[in-house]
Design a protein around this motif. Structure first.
Motif, PDB file in Angstrom:
ATOM      1  N   THR A   1       0.806  -1.223   0.000  1.00 17.10           N
ATOM      2  CA  THR A   1       0.000   0.000   0.000  1.00 17.10           C
ATOM      3  C   THR A   1       0.835   1.267   0.000  1.00 17.10           C
ATOM      4  N   SER A   2       2.134   1.130   0.054  1.00 24.28           N
ATOM      5  CA  SER A   2       2.989   2.309   0.075  1.00 24.28           C
ATOM      6  C   SER A   2       2.970   3.006  -1.279  1.00 24.28           C
ATOM      7  N   LYS A   3       2.855   4.337  -1.240  1.00 21.66           N
ATOM      8  CA  LYS A   3       2.800   5.102  -2.484  1.00 21.66           C
ATOM      9  C   LYS A   3       4.191   5.440  -3.005  1.00 21.66           C
ATOM     10  N   MET A   4       5.200   5.279  -2.170  1.00 22.11           N
ATOM     11  CA  MET A   4       6.555   5.552  -2.602  1.00 22.11           C
ATOM     12  C   MET A   4       7.078   4.369  -3.399  1.00 22.11           C
ATOM     13  N   HIS A   5       7.739   4.683  -4.509  1.00 27.91           N
ATOM     14  CA  HIS A   5       8.289   3.636  -5.354  1.00 27.91           C
ATOM     15  C   HIS A   5       9.725   3.987  -5.696  1.00 27.91           C
ATOM     16  N   PHE A   6      10.620   3.041  -5.499  1.00 30.79           N
ATOM     17  CA  PHE A   6      12.026   3.250  -5.797  1.00 30.79           C
ATOM     18  C   PHE A   6      12.378   2.509  -7.076  1.00 30.79           C
ATOM     19  N   ASP A   7      12.869   3.256  -8.054  1.00 27.81           N
ATOM     20  CA  ASP A   7      13.284   2.657  -9.316  1.00 27.81           C
ATOM     21  C   ASP A   7      14.813   2.651  -9.361  1.00 27.81           C
ATOM     22  N   PRO A   8      15.451   1.499  -9.208  1.00 26.25           N
ATOM     23  CA  PRO A   8      16.919   1.464  -9.171  1.00 26.25           C
ATOM     24  C   PRO A   8      17.565   1.862 -10.487  1.00 26.25           C
ATOM     25  N   LYS A   9      16.826   1.849 -11.580  1.00 21.56           N
ATOM     26  CA  LYS A   9      17.394   2.227 -12.868  1.00 21.56           C
ATOM     27  C   LYS A   9      17.391   3.733 -13.091  1.00 21.56           C
ATOM     28  N   ALA A  10      16.663   4.479 -12.258  1.00 20.47           N
ATOM     29  CA  ALA A  10      16.537   5.926 -12.436  1.00 20.47           C
ATOM     30  C   ALA A  10      17.553   6.707 -11.603  1.00 20.47           C
ATOM     31  N   LYS A  11      18.550   6.031 -11.038  1.00 16.29           N
ATOM     32  CA  LYS A  11      19.562   6.727 -10.246  1.00 16.29           C
ATOM     33  C   LYS A  11      20.489   7.521 -11.160  1.00 16.29           C
ATOM     34  N   PRO A  12      20.979   8.656 -10.680  1.00 15.60           N
ATOM     35  CA  PRO A  12      21.914   9.431 -11.504  1.00 15.60           C
ATOM     36  C   PRO A  12      23.227   8.675 -11.688  1.00 15.60           C
ATOM     37  N   LYS A  13      23.867   8.921 -12.823  1.00 15.78           N
ATOM     38  CA  LYS A  13      25.109   8.226 -13.133  1.00 15.78           C
ATOM     39  C   LYS A  13      26.187   9.228 -13.487  1.00 15.78           C
ATOM     40  N   GLY A  14      27.421   8.773 -13.403  1.00 20.25           N
ATOM     41  CA  GLY A  14      28.555   9.565 -13.839  1.00 20.25           C
ATOM     42  C   GLY A  14      28.810  10.793 -12.990  1.00 20.25           C
ATOM     43  N   MET A  15      29.119  11.875 -13.682  1.00 19.33           N
ATOM     44  CA  MET A  15      29.503  13.110 -13.007  1.00 19.33           C
ATOM     45  C   MET A  15      28.355  13.711 -12.198  1.00 19.33           C
ATOM     46  N   LEU A  16      27.124  13.554 -12.658  1.00 20.70           N
ATOM     47  CA  LEU A  16      25.970  14.069 -11.920  1.00 20.70           C
ATOM     48  C   LEU A  16      25.879  13.421 -10.545  1.00 20.70           C
ATOM     49  N   ARG A  17      26.164  12.147 -10.465  1.00 21.80           N
ATOM     50  CA  ARG A  17      26.121  11.443  -9.186  1.00 21.80           C
ATOM     51  C   ARG A  17      27.163  12.011  -8.225  1.00 21.80           C
ATOM     52  N   ILE A  18      28.366  12.301  -8.748  1.00 22.41           N
ATOM     53  CA  ILE A  18      29.424  12.873  -7.910  1.00 22.41           C
ATOM     54  C   ILE A  18      29.040  14.270  -7.445  1.00 22.41           C
ATOM     55  N   VAL A  19      28.472  15.072  -8.335  1.00 22.10           N
ATOM     56  CA  VAL A  19      28.062  16.434  -7.975  1.00 22.10           C
ATOM     57  C   VAL A  19      26.967  16.403  -6.912  1.00 22.10           C
ATOM     58  N   LEU A  20      25.995  15.520  -7.072  1.00 20.70           N
ATOM     59  CA  LEU A  20      24.915  15.425  -6.082  1.00 20.70           C
ATOM     60  C   LEU A  20      25.435  14.933  -4.733  1.00 20.70           C
ATOM     61  N   ALA A  21      26.386  13.996  -4.745  1.00 18.18           N
ATOM     62  CA  ALA A  21      26.974  13.514  -3.498  1.00 18.18           C
ATOM     63  C   ALA A  21      27.752  14.619  -2.804  1.00 18.18           C
ATOM     64  N   MET A  22      28.495  15.413  -3.588  1.00 14.89           N
ATOM     65  CA  MET A  22      29.247  16.524  -3.016  1.00 14.89           C
ATOM     66  C   MET A  22      28.314  17.576  -2.425  1.00 14.89           C
ATOM     67  N   LYS A  23      27.227  17.860  -3.122  1.00 10.21           N
ATOM     68  CA  LYS A  23      26.246  18.826  -2.629  1.00 10.21           C
ATOM     69  C   LYS A  23      25.650  18.362  -1.305  1.00 10.21           C
ATOM     70  N   ASN A  24      25.349  17.077  -1.206  1.00 15.64           N
ATOM     71  CA  ASN A  24      24.792  16.525   0.025  1.00 15.64           C
ATOM     72  C   ASN A  24      25.821  16.561   1.153  1.00 15.64           C
ATOM     73  N   SER A  25      27.079  16.286   0.845  1.00 16.54           N
ATOM     74  CA  SER A  25      28.127  16.322   1.860  1.00 16.54           C
ATOM     75  C   SER A  25      28.351  17.735   2.381  1.00 16.54           C
ATOM     76  N   VAL A  26      28.360  18.720   1.490  1.00 17.28           N
ATOM     77  CA  VAL A  26      28.530  20.110   1.905  1.00 17.28           C
ATOM     78  C   VAL A  26      27.359  20.553   2.775  1.00 17.28           C
ATOM     79  N   ARG A  27      26.172  20.124   2.401  1.00 22.63           N
ATOM     80  CA  ARG A  27      24.981  20.464   3.197  1.00 22.63           C
ATOM     81  C   ARG A  27      25.086  19.861   4.600  1.00 22.63           C
ATOM     82  N   ALA A  28      25.553  18.623   4.693  1.00 19.68           N
ATOM     83  CA  ALA A  28      25.682  17.965   5.998  1.00 19.68           C
ATOM     84  C   ALA A  28      26.755  18.627   6.851  1.00 19.68           C
ATOM     85  N   ILE A  29      27.893  18.965   6.245  1.00 25.10           N
ATOM     86  CA  ILE A  29      28.964  19.600   7.007  1.00 25.10           C
ATOM     87  C   ILE A  29      28.536  20.989   7.478  1.00 25.10           C
ATOM     88  N   SER A  30      27.821  21.721   6.635  1.00 25.59           N
ATOM     89  CA  SER A  30      27.356  23.044   7.071  1.00 25.59           C
ATOM     90  C   SER A  30      26.347  22.918   8.216  1.00 25.59           C
TER      91      SER A  30
END
Length: 83
Positions: A8-37
């Motif tokens: 009944t959960s409305k949330m759906h995780f699609d493992p094929k829709a994850k970002p790849k390549g440089m976008l994944r690194i940029v998003l990870a860096m953005k999340n890390s900077v947000r956490a450190i701040s």
């Protein structure tokens, strides 16, 4: 703890829709900077450790600079950088 019924959960995780390549690194860096701040703003122990890290790194730079400036490279032989 709340149990989520998978049928009944409305949330759906699609493992094929994850970002790849440089976008994944940029998003990870953005999340890390947000956490450190967030840590710097809200955790005093983290701020203290950060100040100690900055002071230790500065002291290490001054120490290495003073050793190189005098031409005393005996410490390198103990670290096996120079034979």
């Amino acid at each position: 703890m709340r149990v989520i019924d998978e049928t009944t959960s409305k949330m759906h995780f699609d493992p094929k829709a994850k970002p790849k390549g440089m976008l994944r690194i940029v998003l990870a860096m953005k999340n890390s900077v947000r956490a450190i701040s967030w840590l710097v703003k809200n955790e005093s122990a983290f701020r203290q450790e950060l100040i100690l890290l900055i002071l230790a790194a500065g002291s290490a730079c001054i120490l290495v600079n003073s050793l190189y400036g005098k031409g005393d490279f005996t410490f390198l032989h103990t670290l096996r950088f120079v034979r």
